[in-house]
Design a protein around this motif. Structure first.
Motif, PDB file in Angstrom:
ATOM      1  N   GLU A  90       0.830  -1.199   0.000  1.00 15.28           N
ATOM      2  CA  GLU A  90       0.000   0.000   0.000  1.00 15.28           C
ATOM      3  C   GLU A  90       0.869   1.256   0.000  1.00 15.28           C
ATOM      4  N   GLU A  91       1.892   1.277   0.865  1.00 14.15           N
ATOM      5  CA  GLU A  91       2.780   2.444   0.935  1.00 14.15           C
ATOM      6  C   GLU A  91       3.597   2.591  -0.341  1.00 14.15           C
ATOM      7  N   SER A 100       2.699   1.658  -3.323  1.00 14.69           N
ATOM      8  CA  SER A 100       1.810   2.166  -4.376  1.00 14.69           C
ATOM      9  C   SER A 100       1.643   3.673  -4.268  1.00 14.69           C
ATOM     10  N   LYS A 101       1.578   4.193  -3.049  1.00 14.53           N
ATOM     11  CA  LYS A 101       1.440   5.641  -2.874  1.00 14.53           C
ATOM     12  C   LYS A 101       2.713   6.365  -3.315  1.00 14.53           C
ATOM     13  N   LYS A 152       1.187  14.430  -3.677  1.00 10.78           N
ATOM     14  CA  LYS A 152       1.800  14.544  -2.358  1.00 10.78           C
ATOM     15  C   LYS A 152       0.979  15.417  -1.439  1.00 10.78           C
ATOM     16  N   PRO A 165      -3.728  13.816  -0.028  1.00  8.56           N
ATOM     17  CA  PRO A 165      -3.789  12.502   0.624  1.00  8.56           C
ATOM     18  C   PRO A 165      -5.068  11.735   0.323  1.00  8.56           C
ATOM     19  N   LEU A 212      -4.588   9.941  -2.876  1.00 11.36           N
ATOM     20  CA  LEU A 212      -3.688   8.805  -2.685  1.00 11.36           C
ATOM     21  C   LEU A 212      -4.420   7.626  -2.066  1.00 11.36           C
ATOM     22  N   GLU A 213      -5.230   7.904  -1.056  1.00  6.91           N
ATOM     23  CA  GLU A 213      -5.970   6.839  -0.398  1.00  6.91           C
ATOM     24  C   GLU A 213      -6.919   6.147  -1.364  1.00  6.91           C
ATOM     25  N   LYS A 245      -4.464   4.020  -3.915  1.00  9.83           N
ATOM     26  CA  LYS A 245      -3.441   3.090  -3.439  1.00  9.83           C
ATOM     27  C   LYS A 245      -3.875   1.642  -3.671  1.00  9.83           C
TER      28      LYS A 245
END
Length: 239
Positions: free
Chosen positions: A173-174, A176-177, A188, A191, A194-195, A198
């Protein structure tokens, strides 16, 4: 022609991803004569229903009428989760192992250590290609360097410290972000975007299509390598 039935009872998303990886493995070994099929979660749930006495054994036996081998696969989810499963009499692990012991070598059980995401993480560059929607990035030096910095030597060591802790899924998950931010730096400061974008479990089979299987990537996860060798040995035994 040898045939294998894969059964990943916890998730149909995982089933499709594992099936994709298995097909890549047999192609890598030059064993395209092996037929790979999978059984679904609904079929497993029906087989283990309390009203269906010996349902799982019967279902496996039916598959063995048409398949040379049935392989069960489950996430191992860390040592604490494994211990909990074994304490539960009717856990998936115990039910599956009972069936494996009922058939002489024609049913196998593999744990995906630590989970399916650890198998996907054998090739971070392939994951980059998926989240950038560009397979050509496999030859892009910037993405190669980016992926190499995040590539684990052994993905089966990306384990949760405690039950419910961070593991391979959270790492993916991290990652992918990070990929999404590299592709679009504006993310960036967004968020929420991104959520929404991800890694999700529903993407696993699509990511698997970008994963490269070779000697180097297979060695990055022992459980995946054991699974691969099982497929190779099946082909050898049928020659």
């Amino acid at each position: 022609m040898p045939s294998v039935r894969l059964w990943v009872p916890e998730s149909d998303y995982d089933s499709k991803a594992v099936c994709c990886i298995a097909k890549k493995i047999v192609a890598f070994y030059g064993r395209n004569d092996i037929t790979i099929q999978f059984a679904d979660k609904q079929g497993f749930n029906q087989a283990i229903h309390p009203k269906n006495k010996d349902g799982l054994k019967k279902a496996v036996n039916n598959y063995l009428n048409n398949n040379d081998l049935v392989i069960f696969l489950l996430d191992s989810d860390g040592t604490q989760s494994q211990a909990q499963r074994r304490r539960e009499k009717n856990s998936l692990v115990n039910r599956i192992e009972e069936v494996v012991n009922s058939f002489e070598g024609r049913v196998k059980f593999f744990r995906m250590v630590e989970e399916l995401e650890a198998w996907l993480l054998i090739d971070c560059l392939g994951i980059c290609c998926y989240f950038t929607n560009n397979a050509d990035n496999r030859d892009n030096q910037q993405w190669i360097k980016f992926a190499n910095k995040r590539q684990h030597g052994q993905t089966d060591l990306i384990a949760e410290a405690e039950s419910g802790g961070n593991g391979a899924k959270e790492y993916l998950e991290e990652l992918s972000k990070e990929i999404l931010i590299k592709k679009n730096p504006d993310f960036k400061d967004k968020p929420r975007n991104l959520e929404e974008r991800k890694y999700r479990e529903s993407q696993s089979s699509k990511i698997a299509e970008y994963i490269e299987i070779n000697n180097q990537t297979l060695k990055k996860n022992k459980s995946l390598l054991e699974f691969a060798k099982c497929l190779e040995q099946l082909a050898d035994s049928r020659q």
